[in-house]
Design a protein around this motif. Structure first.
Motif, mmCIF file in Angstrom:
data_model
loop_
_atom_site.group_PDB
_atom_site.id
_atom_site.type_symbol
_atom_site.label_atom_id
_atom_site.label_comp_id
_atom_site.label_asym_id
_atom_site.label_seq_id
_atom_site.Cartn_x
_atom_site.Cartn_y
_atom_site.Cartn_z
ATOM 1 N N PHE A 27 0.815 -1.210 0.000
ATOM 2 C CA PHE A 27 0.000 0.000 0.000
ATOM 3 C C PHE A 27 0.851 1.263 0.000
ATOM 4 C CE2 PHE A 27 -2.606 -3.348 1.758
ATOM 5 C CZ PHE A 27 -3.848 -3.131 1.198
ATOM 6 N N GLY A 71 -6.531 7.888 2.900
ATOM 7 C CA GLY A 71 -7.312 6.667 2.987
ATOM 8 C C GLY A 71 -6.528 5.382 2.807
ATOM 9 N N LEU A 72 -5.223 5.483 2.600
ATOM 10 C CA LEU A 72 -4.417 4.282 2.376
ATOM 11 C C LEU A 72 -4.310 3.441 3.641
ATOM 12 C CD1 LEU A 72 -1.645 5.998 0.233
ATOM 13 C CD2 LEU A 72 -3.309 4.317 -0.581
ATOM 14 N N ARG A 121 -6.527 3.295 6.083
ATOM 15 C CA ARG A 121 -7.837 2.668 6.286
ATOM 16 C C ARG A 121 -7.977 1.438 5.394
ATOM 17 N NH1 ARG A 121 -10.617 6.722 5.223
ATOM 18 N NH2 ARG A 121 -11.120 6.274 3.049
ATOM 19 N N GLU A 122 -7.522 1.548 4.147
ATOM 20 C CA GLU A 122 -7.609 0.422 3.226
ATOM 21 C C GLU A 122 -6.728 -0.731 3.703
ATOM 22 O OE1 GLU A 122 -6.987 -0.593 -1.541
ATOM 23 O OE2 GLU A 122 -6.634 1.440 -0.789
ATOM 24 N N HIS A 146 -8.333 -2.477 6.570
ATOM 25 C CA HIS A 146 -9.491 -3.244 6.115
ATOM 26 C C HIS A 146 -9.077 -4.651 5.674
ATOM 27 C CE1 HIS A 146 -13.330 -4.153 4.227
ATOM 28 N NE2 HIS A 146 -12.692 -4.474 3.112
ATOM 29 N N HIS A 147 -7.879 -4.761 5.114
ATOM 30 C CA HIS A 147 -7.405 -6.059 4.611
ATOM 31 C C HIS A 147 -6.674 -6.866 5.682
ATOM 32 C CE1 HIS A 147 -8.155 -4.129 0.700
ATOM 33 N NE2 HIS A 147 -8.180 -5.345 0.204
#
Length: 221
Positions: A41, A55-56, A58-59, A62-63
Motif C-alpha cells: 500500500f 485513505g491508504l 484505512r484500506e 481493512h485487509h
C-alpha cells in the motif's frame, strides 16, 4: 499469511513509466511467496500523516486480519514537515498505527528508513537525523520488532563505496531514459537492483523474527 506494507516511495511500487526505479516492497513477493502474500500500500511522497488522510491506512487495515504482519516504514517525507518531527508528530502517528494494527489482531513491525546515498569527502553521511533512532526507541517502548534498514543500508553503501553504491540508485545520463530525457542523478530512489537487495534483506529479517511458518505448517497450507 499476508505481509502488508505501509510506506513511502522507497517502499512503493513505482509507476511503469519510471521503470527501473523501484521501492523495495515491489520485490518482496518473490522472496517470500512460498509462505506469505505481499500487499503493498506504500505510496510515493507519503508521510505518516498523508498516508492516513488519503485513505491508504484505512484500506490497509481493512485487509488486515489476525495472523498478518504489517511492515511500516516512513521518515523520508515526514522529515520535511515541521509538525512531523521525529519526537513529535512522527512518533505519535507511529504509536497510533501500532495500536490500530494490534487491535485488528495483526502484528506490526516498524522499519527504520533506508538511508539516502550521500557521500562527502569520500565518507557516507547520515541524512535522516533522529528518525531511525526514534523508531528503534519505539520498538523498545511498545514491545515490538524493528527491522533496522537504516543501519543495514548504511553498511551496504559503505562496503560498496562511493562509486560502487551508485549501481543501487537511479542514475541516468541525458537521453538514456525517456521520462527523464535530461538525465537524473537520484540518490534517494533505488534502481531495481538496489530494491532487490533491500527486499532480500527484509525477507531474511522476517524469517529471523520467526514469521515464516515451519515446513510442516507450510505443508498444511
Amino acid at each position: 499469511m499476508k505481509i502488508l506494507l505501509a510506506g513511502d516511495s522507497t517502499v512503493a511500487n513505482c509507476p511503469t513509466y519510471e521503470y527501473p526505479m523501484s521501492g523495495w516492497g515491489a520485490h518482496l513477493a518473490p522472496e517470500i511467496y512460498s509462505w506469505a502474500a505481499v500487499h503493498n500500500f506504500a505510496k510515493g511522497g507519503a508521510t505518516t500523516e498523508s498516508f492516513r488522510e488519503e485513505g491508504l491506512w484505512r484500506e490497509l487495515l481493512h485487509h488486515a486480519v489476525s495472523g498478518d504482519v504489517v511492515l511500516i516504514q516512513f521518515g523520508h517525507n515526514d522529515q520535511k514537515r515541521g509538525h512531523l518531527a521525529a519526537r513529535g508528530g512522527y512518533a505519535d502517528n507511529l504509536r497510533r498505527m501500532v495500536a490500530e494494527v494490534r487491535a485488528k489482531g495483526a502484528t506490526p513491525v516498524l522499519c527504520t528508513s533506508v538511508e539516502r546515498r550521500h557521500f562527502s569527502g569520500g565518507r557516507l553521511e547520515a541524512t535522516l537525523g533522529e528518525y531511525p533512532a526514534v523508531v528503534s526507541e519505539l520498538g523498545d517502548e511498545l514491545g515490538l520488532d524493528v527491522l533496522d534498514l537504516n543501519s543495514w543500508t548504511r553498511r551496504l553503501y559503505a562496503e560498496l563505496g562511493e562509486e560502487g553504491s551508485k549501481e543501487l540508485f537511479f542514475h541516468f545520463g541525458p537521453g538514456e531514459h525517456a521520462h527523464w530525457a535530461g538525465g537524473l542523478l537520484d540518490d534517494t530512489h533505488f534502481h531495481e537492483r538496489g530494491a532487490r537487495r533491500v527486499a532480500a534483506y527484509v525477507a531474511v529479517g522476517l524469517e529471523a523474527l520467526g514469521f515464516k511458518p515451519e515446513p510442516e505448517m507450510l505443508a498444511v497450507f
